[in-house]
Design an enzyme around this catalytic site. Structure first.
Site, PDB file in Angstrom:
ATOM      1  N   GLU A 125      32.348  80.810  -0.693  1.00  0.00           N
ATOM      2  CA  GLU A 125      32.238  79.851   0.402  1.00  0.00           C
ATOM      3  C   GLU A 125      31.378  78.616   0.112  1.00  0.00           C
ATOM      4  O   GLU A 125      31.714  77.523   0.556  1.00  0.00           O
ATOM      5  CB  GLU A 125      31.654  80.551   1.640  1.00  0.00           C
ATOM      6  CG  GLU A 125      32.538  81.651   2.189  1.00  0.00           C
ATOM      7  CD  GLU A 125      31.777  82.498   3.207  1.00  0.00           C
ATOM      8  OE1 GLU A 125      30.887  83.255   2.796  1.00  0.00           O
ATOM      9  OE2 GLU A 125      32.052  82.366   4.402  1.00  0.00           O
ATOM     10  N   ARG A 147      35.980  80.392   6.068  1.00  0.00           N
ATOM     11  CA  ARG A 147      35.196  80.054   4.875  1.00  0.00           C
ATOM     12  C   ARG A 147      33.941  79.226   5.217  1.00  0.00           C
ATOM     13  O   ARG A 147      34.038  78.054   5.567  1.00  0.00           O
ATOM     14  CB  ARG A 147      36.091  79.284   3.909  1.00  0.00           C
ATOM     15  CG  ARG A 147      35.663  79.352   2.461  1.00  0.00           C
ATOM     16  CD  ARG A 147      36.743  78.777   1.589  1.00  0.00           C
ATOM     17  NE  ARG A 147      36.555  79.136   0.184  1.00  0.00           N
ATOM     18  CZ  ARG A 147      37.443  78.879  -0.763  1.00  0.00           C
ATOM     19  NH1 ARG A 147      38.559  78.261  -0.483  1.00  0.00           N
ATOM     20  NH2 ARG A 147      37.221  79.251  -2.005  1.00  0.00           N
ATOM     21  N   ALA A 194      31.768  86.796   3.670  1.00  0.00           N
ATOM     22  CA  ALA A 194      30.416  86.291   3.434  1.00  0.00           C
ATOM     23  C   ALA A 194      30.176  86.053   1.932  1.00  0.00           C
ATOM     24  O   ALA A 194      29.026  86.085   1.485  1.00  0.00           O
ATOM     25  CB  ALA A 194      29.368  87.237   4.028  1.00  0.00           C
ATOM     26  N   PHE A 225      40.888  83.358   3.770  1.00  0.00           N
ATOM     27  CA  PHE A 225      39.904  82.337   4.138  1.00  0.00           C
ATOM     28  C   PHE A 225      39.117  82.684   5.391  1.00  0.00           C
ATOM     29  O   PHE A 225      38.661  81.798   6.105  1.00  0.00           O
ATOM     30  CB  PHE A 225      40.588  80.963   4.274  1.00  0.00           C
ATOM     31  CG  PHE A 225      41.440  80.593   3.089  1.00  0.00           C
ATOM     32  CD1 PHE A 225      40.844  80.346   1.861  1.00  0.00           C
ATOM     33  CD2 PHE A 225      42.824  80.542   3.178  1.00  0.00           C
ATOM     34  CE1 PHE A 225      41.622  80.029   0.743  1.00  0.00           C
ATOM     35  CE2 PHE A 225      43.601  80.238   2.066  1.00  0.00           C
ATOM     36  CZ  PHE A 225      43.006  79.978   0.852  1.00  0.00           C
ATOM     37  N   ARG A 237      24.966  82.064  11.656  1.00  0.00           N
ATOM     38  CA  ARG A 237      24.990  81.335  10.383  1.00  0.00           C
ATOM     39  C   ARG A 237      24.827  79.831  10.616  1.00  0.00           C
ATOM     40  O   ARG A 237      24.154  79.143   9.853  1.00  0.00           O
ATOM     41  CB  ARG A 237      26.267  81.646   9.600  1.00  0.00           C
ATOM     42  CG  ARG A 237      26.179  81.288   8.142  1.00  0.00           C
ATOM     43  CD  ARG A 237      27.336  81.850   7.336  1.00  0.00           C
ATOM     44  NE  ARG A 237      27.073  83.173   6.826  1.00  0.00           N
ATOM     45  CZ  ARG A 237      26.341  83.440   5.739  1.00  0.00           C
ATOM     46  NH1 ARG A 237      25.806  82.458   5.038  1.00  0.00           N
ATOM     47  NH2 ARG A 237      26.175  84.671   5.351  1.00  0.00           N
ATOM     48  N   PHE A 293      31.833  80.272   7.620  1.00  0.00           N
ATOM     49  CA  PHE A 293      31.424  81.116   8.747  1.00  0.00           C
ATOM     50  C   PHE A 293      30.317  80.474   9.585  1.00  0.00           C
ATOM     51  O   PHE A 293      29.297  81.095   9.867  1.00  0.00           O
ATOM     52  CB  PHE A 293      30.957  82.473   8.186  1.00  0.00           C
ATOM     53  CG  PHE A 293      31.035  83.630   9.144  1.00  0.00           C
ATOM     54  CD1 PHE A 293      32.241  84.173   9.535  1.00  0.00           C
ATOM     55  CD2 PHE A 293      29.870  84.208   9.649  1.00  0.00           C
ATOM     56  CE1 PHE A 293      32.302  85.270  10.399  1.00  0.00           C
ATOM     57  CE2 PHE A 293      29.919  85.302  10.521  1.00  0.00           C
ATOM     58  CZ  PHE A 293      31.144  85.830  10.889  1.00  0.00           C
ATOM     59  N   GLN A 339      41.511  91.365   5.104  1.00  0.00           N
ATOM     60  CA  GLN A 339      40.230  91.341   4.383  1.00  0.00           C
ATOM     61  C   GLN A 339      39.411  92.568   4.736  1.00  0.00           C
ATOM     62  O   GLN A 339      38.352  92.780   4.152  1.00  0.00           O
ATOM     63  CB  GLN A 339      39.423  90.097   4.787  1.00  0.00           C
ATOM     64  CG  GLN A 339      40.005  88.794   4.353  1.00  0.00           C
ATOM     65  CD  GLN A 339      39.236  87.616   4.941  1.00  0.00           C
ATOM     66  OE1 GLN A 339      39.766  86.898   5.781  1.00  0.00           O
ATOM     67  NE2 GLN A 339      38.000  87.403   4.517  1.00  0.00           N
ATOM     68  N   GLU A 361      39.887  88.375   8.488  1.00  0.00           N
ATOM     69  CA  GLU A 361      38.719  89.260   8.562  1.00  0.00           C
ATOM     70  C   GLU A 361      38.819  90.139   9.804  1.00  0.00           C
ATOM     71  O   GLU A 361      38.701  91.351   9.723  1.00  0.00           O
ATOM     72  CB  GLU A 361      37.417  88.449   8.564  1.00  0.00           C
ATOM     73  CG  GLU A 361      36.188  89.349   8.452  1.00  0.00           C
ATOM     74  CD  GLU A 361      34.876  88.588   8.297  1.00  0.00           C
ATOM     75  OE1 GLU A 361      34.877  87.403   7.929  1.00  0.00           O
ATOM     76  OE2 GLU A 361      33.820  89.202   8.562  1.00  0.00           O
TER      77      GLU A 361
END
Ligand code: MTE
Ligand code: HPA
Ligand code: MOS
Length: 775
Positions: A722, A352, A516, A238, A320, A354, A207, A242
């Site tokens: 997400e 997904r 994100a 997903f 988050r 986060f 990603q 990342e």
């Protein structure tokens, strides 16, 4: 570029169309090429990882048999040419454990062999000598030790302590939500090809090509310009690709550098599940104060994540969780504390949502407990506590949320459904039906403001076809078709005329992860900027030809003509491109975009860290067998705000997929570690992801209509990747309803639901004896 009003009111021809995914047919036929399908360069070697069998210890020696066939090289930490550090944000996260082993599955060495089987056989034959140390395996232990991956962070408003003391009613709560394995169909994989002068070209299922570039360069000890990372598509990511894709790419690149040959590293499912990060589990503790009407007055809550052994992106996940802990609800006096503790688990990572899904679970327990305590209707308690703004001062749009809620209730025939469930329950001694709902406000933007940027590179060729490159990556979510639709809209040409290309650091530099949910927001605007720059140049050439002003040139459905009434001159888009070339006008441009006006004061815990919020609501109904704890989702009705959708077909797929993935997290996917800290769920036989038969038989999804984003996003669309995962919390709430319990730990497996419904046995199933004693 003044984007402020683009997309408001204006008719769109290509953006907004419900086109199928550009690779949909190729996915179905198997023609889509994933990394492992690429032809291997001649001389390609294959790598495998030696993984730690223990959770915590000192590595004394690593014995690898020296007579294994096909083995070319065994790579230990000391062999790494650059730094043995794959940390994406912090520092000091080793690619290969150097002395200290901190989790089961931690890579200890890389074996390189002629074939993958030979590499795997050698890796399995390796015998690490590890002096074991006691592992830390739970969030509780981590909290007691105060060993922080992310030290406690606070968002507070008012005086929670005083308001708790003054509240007429008080409750304390505690529950737990487990992690989640990404279970992308295509596991981690990279193919590294050494080039001239220290260059390294890496195909990576990632990603985040730019981070891959940086970490490969760090491991090789070369400057960034020596490294190119590319990705055409991932077979799912997903969040799992990342940061974790970067160390896989770096391991392949180190092996390629040391052998001078191309090296492919494809993790087996088992190695992937053992060695790569997962969703953060969270432990929740809270005290809540409220009045007799169910109005919340005070809340003091702790959300403690299991960070695993290293930082990775835990800071962002904690942020988050913290900013989503009240979800769409308000508490006047509130103190929210979130942290991540260090454990001897694999370092947890993006998944997904986060941290958002974990954050939003808090209020579901709180509201259910408050309603149960007062004997009040849970929906009324929700309504009484809807927020106008977040506890950190960012405005919400409760009117949009209320619309989603009302539509989800209407679509699901909420009242009738509840009555029918009650009637069913009255008639059945052991089967229970439960109905639940969930409302969601999910903030869109990377928590780190400067990450909210993107670049694009657009070429128009002289036949009028276009080549589109941008920094976003395709993981199945439909980003490439959406951004192609944006470019098609700018030029007003069919989307088939826009060539979609692999993402590469060579074409668009210094990108953010596609994460994100911001992929289409960011890259859509960047591509719009690039295409608009070319279109302006083309319009000037056309104006000269037509004898009009550039702003009188119309681009429409593949043709270009003057707006002047009666003018009958027209060029095809291709003819104009050719004309531009003969006039020596450039047909290539870069585009750049940054999200405006984000703010966050970390000290004060105040600001507007999100460009906007995506809203959604869901109603779900479940059936629960109180004798076995087994349960099924009978129906789900979802309403998701996608603003003015760039592609309703893609968005629908995203919403359905996210919901089912969220169901898996909350109901069946259980990561199970044994007492020694060894993960025992390393494959689909023991780790249960939802299958096609777990998809609710009645599954109705609608995009909220007539709700263009009030923020100036590309064509007023909203992110969708997400937010709908959180809607699966409606299933959790339906299970609470079925079992008659307010608090649940997650995943709510049959085992947990059996315990939960047994605790209610006396009231739920009179006359049925199943050999259980109350506590
Ligand atoms: N959809 C598919 N099919 N596969 C994926 O891996 N990842 C999700 C979501 N939808 C994913 C997906 C995650 S975690 C994010 S952040 C977004 O897609 C990223 O893409 P976007 O920003 O373009 O929506
Ligand atoms: N989501 C995903 N990745 C991120 C984020 C986020 O909010 N912030 C930083 N990296
Ligand atoms: Mo998604 S967890 O932001 O990759």
């Amino acid at each position: 570029m003044d984007g402020a009003n683009i997309g408001v009111g204006e008719k769109l021809r290509f953006a907004g169309a419900a086109l199928r995914h550009d690779s949909a047919l190729k996915h179905a036929t198997g023609e889509a090429r994933f990394l492992d399908d690429l032809p291997e360069p001649s001389g390609t070697l294959h790598a495998a990882l030696v993984l730690s069998p223990v959770a915590h210890g000192r590595l004394r020696a690593l014995n690898v048999p020296d007579n294994m066939p096909g083995v070319v090289r065994v790579i230990a930490p000391a062999d790494i040419p650059g730094l043995n550090d794959i940390a994406p944000i912090a520092k000091g996260e080793p690619m290969l454990a150097d002395g200290l082993v901190e989790h089961m599955g931690q890579p200890l060495a890389i074996v390189v062999a002629r074939t993958r089987d030979e590499a795997l056989r050698c890796a399995q034959a390796a015998r690490p000598e590890i002096e074991e140390l006691p592992p830390v395996l739970t969030v509780e232990e981590g909290l007691a030790r105060q060993e922080w991956i992310i030290a406690p962070q606070v968002i507070a408003d008012g005086d929670a302590e005083a308001a708790l003391a003054a509240a007429a009613h008080r409750l304390t709560g505690e529950f737990f939500a487990g992690g989640q394995e990404h279970f992308y169909l295509e596991g981690h994989i990279a193919l590294a090809e050494p080039g001239e002068d220290g260059e390294m070209r890496v195909h990576s299922s990632t990603q985040h090509p730019t981070e891959g570039q940086h970490i490969v360069a760090r491991a090789l000890g070369v400057p960034y310009h020596k490294v190119t990372v590319s990705c055409r598509r991932m077979g799912g990511a997903f969040g799992g690709k990342e940061s974790n894709a970067s160390w896989v790419a770096a391991a392949a690149a180190v092996a390629a550098r040391l052998t001078g040959r191309p090296v492919k590293l494809r993790l087996s499912r088992k190695a992937d599940m053992a060695a790569s990060g997962k969703r953060h589990p969270f432990l929740y503790r809270y005290r809540v104060g409220f009045d007799a009407s169910g109005k919340l007055l005070a809340l003091d809550a702790l959300l403690a994540a299991d960070g695993g052994h290293s930082v990775d992106m835990s800071g962002g996940v904690v942020f988050r969780a913290l900013t989503h802990a009240l979800n769409c609800y308000a508490v006047p006096d509130v103190t929210l504390t979130a942290c991540a503790v260090k454990t001897n688990h694999v370092s947890n990572t993006a998944f997904r949502g986060f941290g958002g899904p974990q954050g939003a679970l808090l209020m579901e327990d709180v509201l259910a407990r408050v309603a149960a305590h007062l004997g009040a209707d849970l929906g009324e308690v929700r309504a009484r506590n809807l927020a106008e703004r977040t506890p950190y001062g960012q405005a919400l749009e409760p009117a949009l949320l209320r619309r989603c809620w009302a539509e989800a209730r209407r679509d699901s025939a909420w009242e009738e459904r509840r009555l029918a469930a009650a009637a069913f329950n009255a008639a059945h001694p052991t089967m229970r039906r439960g109905v639940g709902e969930f409302l969601c406000a999910f903030g869109i933007s990377f928590g780190i403001p400067h990450l909210n940027q993107a670049g694009a590179l657009v070429h128009v060729y002289t036949d009028g076809t276009v080549r589109l490159a941008h920094g976003g990556t395709e993981m199945g979510q439909g980003l490439f078709i959406k951004v192609a639709q944006v470019v098609a809209e700018v030029f007003s040409i069919p989307v088939e005329q826009v060539g979609i290309t692999a993402t590469t650091t060579a074409e668009v530099p210094n990108t953010s992860a596609t994460a994100a949910s911001t992929g289409s927001d960011l890259n859509g605007w960047a591509a719009h900027a690039a295409a608009s720059a070319i279109r302006e140049r083309m319009a000037r050439v056309a104006a000269e030809r037509f004898g009009c002003e550039p702003d009188e040139v119309v681009f429409e459905d593949g043709a270009v003509f003057p707006a002047r009434p009666g003018a009958n001159e027209r060029l095809t888009f291709g003819e104009l491109a050719k004309l531009c070339w003969t006039r020596a006008v450039s047909l290539s441009a870069t585009g750049f975009y940054r999200v405006p006006d984000l703010s966050w004061d970390a000290k004060a815990g105040r600001g507007s860290p999100f460009f906007y919020f995506s809203y959604g609501a869901a109603v779900a109904e479940v059936a629960l067998d109180t004798l076995t704890g087994e349960h099924r989702v009978l129906s789900a009705h979802l309403v998701q705000d996608c603003g003015r959708s760039l592609n309703p077909a893609i968005d629908l797929g995203q919403i359905e997929g996210a919901f089912v993935q969220g169901m898996g997290w909350l109901t069946s996917e259980e990561l199970w570690w044994d007492g020694a800290g060894r993960l025992r769920t390393l494959g689909p036989s023991t780790y249960k992801i939802p299958g096609s038969r777990d998809v609710p038989p009645v599954f109705r999804t609608r995009l909220l209509e007539g709700a263009p984003n009030r923020a100036a996003t590309i064509f007023r669309s909203k992110a969708v990747g997400e937010p709908p995962l959180l809607l699966a919390t409606a299933v959790a709430n339906a299970l609470r309803d079925a079992a008659g319990c307010a608090t649940l730990d997650f995943p709510a497996t049959p085992e947990r639901m059996l315990a939960a419904s047994k605790n209610q046995q006396g009231s739920l199933a009179p006359g049925v004896t199943i050999g259980y004693t109350h506590h």
